[in-house]
Design a protein around this motif. Structure first.
Motif, short mmCIF file in Angstrom:
data_model
loop_
_atom_site.label_atom_id
_atom_site.label_comp_id
_atom_site.label_asym_id
_atom_site.label_seq_id
_atom_site.Cartn_x
_atom_site.Cartn_y
_atom_site.Cartn_z
N UNK A 96 28.24 8.80 -34.34
CA UNK A 96 29.86 9.15 -33.43
C UNK A 96 30.18 7.30 -33.95
N UNK A 97 29.32 6.40 -33.95
CA UNK A 97 30.33 4.86 -33.98
C UNK A 97 29.68 4.24 -35.74
N UNK A 110 30.25 5.91 -40.24
CA UNK A 110 30.50 7.36 -40.73
C UNK A 110 30.57 7.85 -39.44
N UNK A 111 31.32 7.64 -38.44
CA UNK A 111 31.92 8.09 -38.06
C UNK A 111 32.74 8.97 -37.92
N UNK A 112 34.23 8.79 -39.01
CA UNK A 112 34.68 10.04 -39.06
C UNK A 112 33.62 10.76 -39.45
N UNK A 113 32.98 10.78 -40.77
CA UNK A 113 32.59 12.01 -41.19
C UNK A 113 31.28 12.21 -39.86
N UNK A 114 30.97 11.16 -39.10
CA UNK A 114 30.87 12.66 -37.69
C UNK A 114 31.12 13.21 -36.57
N UNK A 115 33.09 12.88 -36.62
CA UNK A 115 33.69 13.73 -35.91
C UNK A 115 33.45 15.18 -36.75
N UNK A 149 23.23 13.15 -29.71
CA UNK A 149 22.58 11.49 -30.29
C UNK A 149 23.67 11.01 -30.74
N UNK A 150 23.76 9.99 -30.65
CA UNK A 150 24.51 8.72 -32.11
C UNK A 150 23.61 8.05 -32.54
N UNK A 151 23.21 7.92 -34.07
CA UNK A 151 22.52 7.44 -35.08
C UNK A 151 23.34 6.13 -35.75
N UNK A 152 24.40 6.62 -35.61
CA UNK A 152 25.49 5.20 -36.19
C UNK A 152 25.36 4.89 -37.43
N UNK A 153 24.50 6.31 -38.16
CA UNK A 153 24.42 6.04 -39.74
C UNK A 153 23.51 4.53 -39.53
N UNK A 164 19.38 2.42 -35.00
CA UNK A 164 19.47 3.64 -34.12
C UNK A 164 19.28 4.92 -34.03
N UNK A 165 19.19 5.27 -35.12
CA UNK A 165 18.47 6.57 -35.82
C UNK A 165 17.16 6.78 -35.63
N UNK A 166 16.47 5.65 -35.70
CA UNK A 166 15.25 6.07 -34.98
C UNK A 166 14.94 6.76 -33.50
N UNK A 167 15.84 6.30 -32.60
CA UNK A 167 15.90 7.03 -31.16
C UNK A 167 15.85 8.53 -31.00
N UNK A 168 16.79 9.21 -31.94
CA UNK A 168 17.39 10.73 -32.87
C UNK A 168 16.95 10.92 -33.81
N UNK A 169 16.32 10.89 -35.03
CA UNK A 169 15.84 11.17 -35.56
C UNK A 169 14.63 12.36 -35.42
#
Length: 149
Positions: free
Chosen positions: A16-17, A20-25, A54-58, A62-67
């Motif tokens: 989301x942030x 890679x946020x554009x790809x995420x959107x 859940x935002x992994x922010x690429x 951050x991603x470890x909280x959502x993997x």
């Protein structure tokens, strides 16, 4: 007997942030289009879908909280569906592929996030269990493209 609600919540992990946020959107928009189509045609088993992002922010920190960690099923969810397999399953699939293609020596490189290291550790064990040899096991710094190292 547990009574289910009228909504099925689907967890979605996206950037989301960050860079890679554009790809995420784009991913989120595609998922929401699919959810709308399903909900407009009576949902799933008569229930509407709702997404929770859940935002992994690429970003590995951050991603470890959502993997999709191997520890996820142990958290006691009544129902858990994953698009990707858990890390032990992904590692075993990779090891099976290597054996099927007669790979005898394997080099494993990971970018040292919790998820990547977990996956690499399982891959190492799976390769060795399948009679392959891991001849190098290395980490790279996050942000360095391994194709240009």
């Amino acid at each position: 007997m547990k009574k289910w609600g009228s909504v099925i919540v689907v967890g979605v992990v996206l950037p989301v942030i960050g860079n890679s946020a554009i790809d995420g959107k784009d991913m989120q928009n595609a998922i929401e289009m699919g959810v709308k189509k399903i909900n407009d045609s009576s949902g799933v088993i008569g229930k509407k879908l709702k997404t929770e992002v859940a935002d992994d922010g690429c970003d590995p920190k951050i991603a470890t909280t959502a993997s999709n960690s191997a520890k996820l099923p142990a958290q006691g969810y009544d129902t858990l569906f994953l698009i990707n397999g858990l890390t032990p399953d992904q590692a075993q699939t990779a090891a099976d592929y290597m054996v099927a293609n007669q790979a005898k020596k394997v080099v494993l490189i990971h970018h040292n996030s919790a998820y990547a290291k977990d996956l690499a550790d399982f891959a190492k064990a799976s390769v060795e269990k399948s009679s392959g040899a891991v001849i190098a096991y290395e980490e790279i710094n996050h942000g360095i493209d391994p194709y240009f190292v």
